[in-house]
Write a protein that holds these residues in place. Structure first.
Motif, mmCIF file in Angstrom:
data_model
loop_
_atom_site.group_PDB
_atom_site.id
_atom_site.type_symbol
_atom_site.label_atom_id
_atom_site.label_comp_id
_atom_site.label_asym_id
_atom_site.label_seq_id
_atom_site.Cartn_x
_atom_site.Cartn_y
_atom_site.Cartn_z
ATOM 1 N N THR A 186 5.300 -2.943 6.553
ATOM 2 C CA THR A 186 4.627 -3.955 5.744
ATOM 3 C C THR A 186 3.670 -3.336 4.739
ATOM 4 O O THR A 186 3.538 -3.834 3.610
ATOM 5 C CB THR A 186 3.876 -4.947 6.658
ATOM 6 O OG1 THR A 186 4.816 -5.585 7.535
ATOM 7 C CG2 THR A 186 3.139 -6.004 5.853
ATOM 8 N N ILE A 187 2.988 -2.262 5.118
ATOM 9 C CA ILE A 187 2.008 -1.638 4.218
ATOM 10 C C ILE A 187 2.501 -0.291 3.682
ATOM 11 O O ILE A 187 1.731 0.500 3.151
ATOM 12 C CB ILE A 187 0.649 -1.468 4.931
ATOM 13 C CG1 ILE A 187 0.792 -0.627 6.202
ATOM 14 C CG2 ILE A 187 0.047 -2.832 5.253
ATOM 15 C CD1 ILE A 187 -0.528 -0.348 6.904
ATOM 16 N N ASP A 188 3.792 -0.049 3.814
ATOM 17 C CA ASP A 188 4.401 1.164 3.290
ATOM 18 C C ASP A 188 4.478 1.082 1.763
ATOM 19 O O ASP A 188 4.868 0.046 1.216
ATOM 20 C CB ASP A 188 5.803 1.309 3.892
ATOM 21 C CG ASP A 188 6.606 2.409 3.243
ATOM 22 O OD1 ASP A 188 6.151 3.558 3.277
ATOM 23 O OD2 ASP A 188 7.687 2.114 2.693
ATOM 24 N N PRO A 189 4.100 2.138 1.038
ATOM 25 C CA PRO A 189 4.108 2.067 -0.437
ATOM 26 C C PRO A 189 5.449 1.668 -1.030
ATOM 27 O O PRO A 189 5.498 0.885 -1.982
ATOM 28 C CB PRO A 189 3.720 3.488 -0.851
ATOM 29 C CG PRO A 189 2.953 4.041 0.298
ATOM 30 C CD PRO A 189 3.563 3.425 1.524
ATOM 31 N N ALA A 190 6.543 2.200 -0.479
ATOM 32 C CA ALA A 190 7.857 1.857 -1.024
ATOM 33 C C ALA A 190 8.150 0.378 -0.858
ATOM 34 O O ALA A 190 8.658 -0.277 -1.781
ATOM 35 C CB ALA A 190 8.941 2.696 -0.347
ATOM 36 N N MET A 191 7.844 -0.181 0.312
ATOM 37 C CA MET A 191 8.096 -1.602 0.540
ATOM 38 C C MET A 191 7.142 -2.459 -0.280
ATOM 39 O O MET A 191 7.538 -3.515 -0.814
ATOM 40 C CB MET A 191 7.981 -1.932 2.021
ATOM 41 C CG MET A 191 8.337 -3.379 2.376
ATOM 42 S SD MET A 191 10.049 -3.822 1.946
ATOM 43 C CE MET A 191 10.945 -3.072 3.314
ATOM 44 N N LEU A 192 5.883 -2.047 -0.393
ATOM 45 C CA LEU A 192 4.937 -2.803 -1.210
ATOM 46 C C LEU A 192 5.400 -2.879 -2.664
ATOM 47 O O LEU A 192 5.214 -3.895 -3.338
ATOM 48 C CB LEU A 192 3.550 -2.154 -1.146
ATOM 49 C CG LEU A 192 2.733 -2.396 0.128
ATOM 50 C CD1 LEU A 192 1.462 -1.562 0.108
ATOM 51 C CD2 LEU A 192 2.392 -3.876 0.292
ATOM 52 N N ARG A 193 6.010 -1.814 -3.124
ATOM 53 C CA ARG A 193 6.510 -1.827 -4.488
ATOM 54 C C ARG A 193 7.816 -2.620 -4.583
ATOM 55 O O ARG A 193 8.022 -3.375 -5.536
ATOM 56 C CB ARG A 193 6.717 -0.387 -4.983
ATOM 57 C CG ARG A 193 7.259 -0.299 -6.389
ATOM 58 C CD ARG A 193 7.216 1.112 -6.936
ATOM 59 N NE ARG A 193 5.867 1.502 -7.328
ATOM 60 C CZ ARG A 193 5.594 2.586 -8.067
ATOM 61 N NH1 ARG A 193 6.573 3.379 -8.477
ATOM 62 N NH2 ARG A 193 4.352 2.876 -8.387
ATOM 63 N N TYR A 194 8.694 -2.448 -3.607
ATOM 64 C CA TYR A 194 10.018 -3.079 -3.669
ATOM 65 C C TYR A 194 9.936 -4.597 -3.605
ATOM 66 O O TYR A 194 10.613 -5.301 -4.363
ATOM 67 C CB TYR A 194 10.886 -2.547 -2.535
ATOM 68 C CG TYR A 194 12.275 -3.109 -2.498
ATOM 69 C CD1 TYR A 194 13.112 -3.019 -3.603
ATOM 70 C CD2 TYR A 194 12.765 -3.748 -1.358
ATOM 71 C CE1 TYR A 194 14.402 -3.538 -3.578
ATOM 72 C CE2 TYR A 194 14.047 -4.261 -1.324
ATOM 73 C CZ TYR A 194 14.859 -4.162 -2.433
ATOM 74 O OH TYR A 194 16.131 -4.676 -2.411
ATOM 75 N N LEU A 195 9.108 -5.128 -2.695
ATOM 76 C CA LEU A 195 9.027 -6.589 -2.530
ATOM 77 C C LEU A 195 7.703 -7.168 -3.037
ATOM 78 O O LEU A 195 7.236 -8.200 -2.543
ATOM 79 C CB LEU A 195 9.257 -6.966 -1.058
ATOM 80 C CG LEU A 195 10.683 -6.773 -0.554
ATOM 81 C CD1 LEU A 195 10.819 -7.220 0.896
ATOM 82 C CD2 LEU A 195 11.686 -7.539 -1.417
#
Length: 556
Positions: A186-195
């Protein structure tokens, strides 16, 4: 191949059409531990589903165990701590001023457009390398499973370091705690950017991740999933305040961007209210949200269904839902969402080893390519020869992408359709575009392999070495039988094996008995001249090209 096809293969050919069209009942095997027969067929089934392919040496190794012990080792073996991806991309067009050739770029701070694209390509080649060179562990298969589940796209994230960190996160939690993994994602940079999580603020709430967290990552869309649009909006408010720090290559919580009001959820969540928190304490609302979500029994069922489809079979009948999925979900919840106990229960069960579940999954493109390389023990350039090594793994990567599975870039946030789209599921991997490409790849690896661009290192199948690894390769029947057992996802009828022997190994010479092939093989073994080697290799190329173009080679 369907379960009905499996059963039909055991029926006498002279049975009436009415009997052959009968509807077979659901298989009744359950989660009790599988004990016997622990033979080569059972070992190959386990390895094909939990690793990539079933190499001869691996089958021989696990034959000495029981099914339970084999599963325990696959689950408990610590994966190799792989060196990070490196700069293999400097050329006359691009020079990485910060990272020398052969050194890792994962801590670099410069990311230009050209460097970004090349580093992402380096990362993907590195990932393909991890799958092909894996040790005896289910770990790499689980990383692919979670990549499909928590799907991101490098084309959208466009930050190589974040993408690599995301892969490390999947590796860290691959067999760990699913709830902890979900929080980290949830707080991973890649996921924060992707979604769009980094764009989600109290002034401009973004519902993207709040929706997918429930719909795709935890609750799912099963019969017990009744969250509402209001729940999506409330979750989005909880998740406000996170931002990315590119130079630090991490994330941080900004209280000024967080909505500190109370968040009301629907009756599905027991009309729960997550109390708004201010200041740094607002970060703890994420724990409140996850505690509320993971209190729902549907979370465990949803993940167990996905594991079942990935490892066992795509059709979850009411009987399987009752006898397999629900008990597995109970195990999942009992162990506080630890992944390993669920897999141990499923993979060591009679149900997993049931004959009706063997050879019924069509290999994904990644599975097709990685299994081929591992089962034939294909040699790759050494780590010291890193330019050729990365080039060879990139070749494998691009072949998979051509077959419609580009690792790092699934088609959307739901992952690849073949893992979830009912009723076709795995059949989606094979179509008029991808099947010829599969055959072209296997033909190429058999006939002339791949020569890397840098030092022209050869990467292909050593057919003679593979044949030697089988029992009695001088005996044409034993060679064909062993090859079929180790390479195909389903057995071949005796008459078909006889046809292969006559038309390929015996060259359709009617007056020749088995000794024709035996003499060829023995002559080479006793006098391995170029001429004798060419004769043997020509026959083996015809044999393995034929076998890998069969439908049964697409199965695992």
């Amino acid at each position: 191949m369907t379960r009905r096809d499996i059963f039909r293969s055991f029926l006498p050919k002279n049975e009436s059409p009415e009997w052959r069209d009968v509807s077979f009942p659901d298989i009744e095997s359950g989660l009790e531990t599988y004990k016997k027969p622990w033979d080569e067929s059972a070992v190959r089934h386990l390895l094909r589903r939990t690793q990539f392919g079933a190499p001869v040496a691996e089958v021989e190794y696990f034959k000495k165990y029981s099914a339970k012990k084999a599963v325990e080792e696959l689950l408990n073996t610590v994966p190799v701590n792989a060196a990070p991806p490196i700069n293999n991309y400097n050329d006359d067009k691009v020079t990485d001023e910060q990272v020398p050739l052969g050194q890792t770029w994962v801590n670099a701070t410069n990311n230009s457009g050209m460097l970004t694209a090349r580093r992402i390509r380096s990362y993907k080649s590195w990932w393909m390398m991890q799958m092909i060179t894996q040790n005896r562990s289910i770990h790499e298969k689980m990383v692919l499973f979670w990549h499909n589940h928590f799907a991101t796209q490098t084309a959208t994230v466009r930050h190589p370091q974040f993408i690599y960190q995301h892969n490390l996160l999947l590796r860290k939690y691959a067999l760990g705690n699913f709830k902890e993994m979900t929080k980290a994602i949830t707080i991973d940079p890649a996921m924060l950017r992707y979604l769009n999580g980094a764009s989600n603020t109290k002034k401009a709430p973004d519902e993207n991740y709040g929706r997918e967290l429930q719909e795709l990552f935890t609750i799912g869309k099963g019969p017990g999933s009744h969250y509402t649009e209001g729940d999506v909006k409330a979750a989005a408010r909880v998740l406000t305040g996170y931002k990315i720090r590119p130079l630090m290559q991490d994330t941080a919580f900004d209280p000024q961007r967080h909505d500190d009001g109370d968040k009301q959820f629907s009756a599905f969540y027991g009309n729960a209210i997550i109390k708004g928190r201010s200041g740094k304490d607002g970060e703890n609302e994420l724990d409140d949200l996850l505690n509320m979500i993971f209190d729902q029994q549907e979370v465990a069922k949803f993940i167990c269904r996905k594991l079942y489809v990935f490892f066992v079979y795509s059709n979850i009948t009411p009987a399987i839902e009752k006898n397999i999925i629900s008990p597995l979900a109970d195990v999942f919840r009992k162990h506080n969402y630890e992944i390993k106990p669920v897999l141990e229960k499923l993979l060591a069960s009679k149900h997993f080893f049931d004959m009706a579940n063997r050879g019924t999954i069509i290999k994904s493109p990644v599975e097709f390519i990685v299994s081929l390389c591992r089962e034939y023990n294909v040699s790759f350039p050494s780590e010291q020869n890193y330019l050729s090594r990365y080039d060879a793994f990139e070749f494998m990567l691009l072949r998979s992408a051509y077959m419609q599975q580009n690792i790092g870039d699934p088609p959307n946030v739901a992952g690849w359709q073949a893992y979830y789209e009912s009723p076709a599921f795995y059949k989606l991997w094979v179509n008029s575009d991808t099947l010829p490409k599969r055959n072209q790849f296997s033909d190429r690896m058999v006939l002339f392999g791949y020569k890397t661009k840098q030092q022209s290192d050869f990467v292909g199948i050593d057919l003679i070495a593979f044949a030697k690894s089988l029992p009695s390769p001088e005996n044409p029947d034993m060679l064909i039988q062993g090859s079929v057992q180790y390479l195909l996802g389903a057995d071949l009828p005796t008459d078909q094996q006889q046809f292969i022997k006559t038309s390929i190994l015996l060259s359709n010479l009617q007056d020749m008995a088995d000794h024709y092939w035996t003499n060829i093989w023995t002559s080479y073994a006793q006098n391995p001249t170029d001429e004798n080697k060419t004769i043997v290799e020509t026959k083996l190329k015809q044999l393995y090209k034929y076998l890998m173009e069969l439908p049964e080679y697409q199965l695992c």
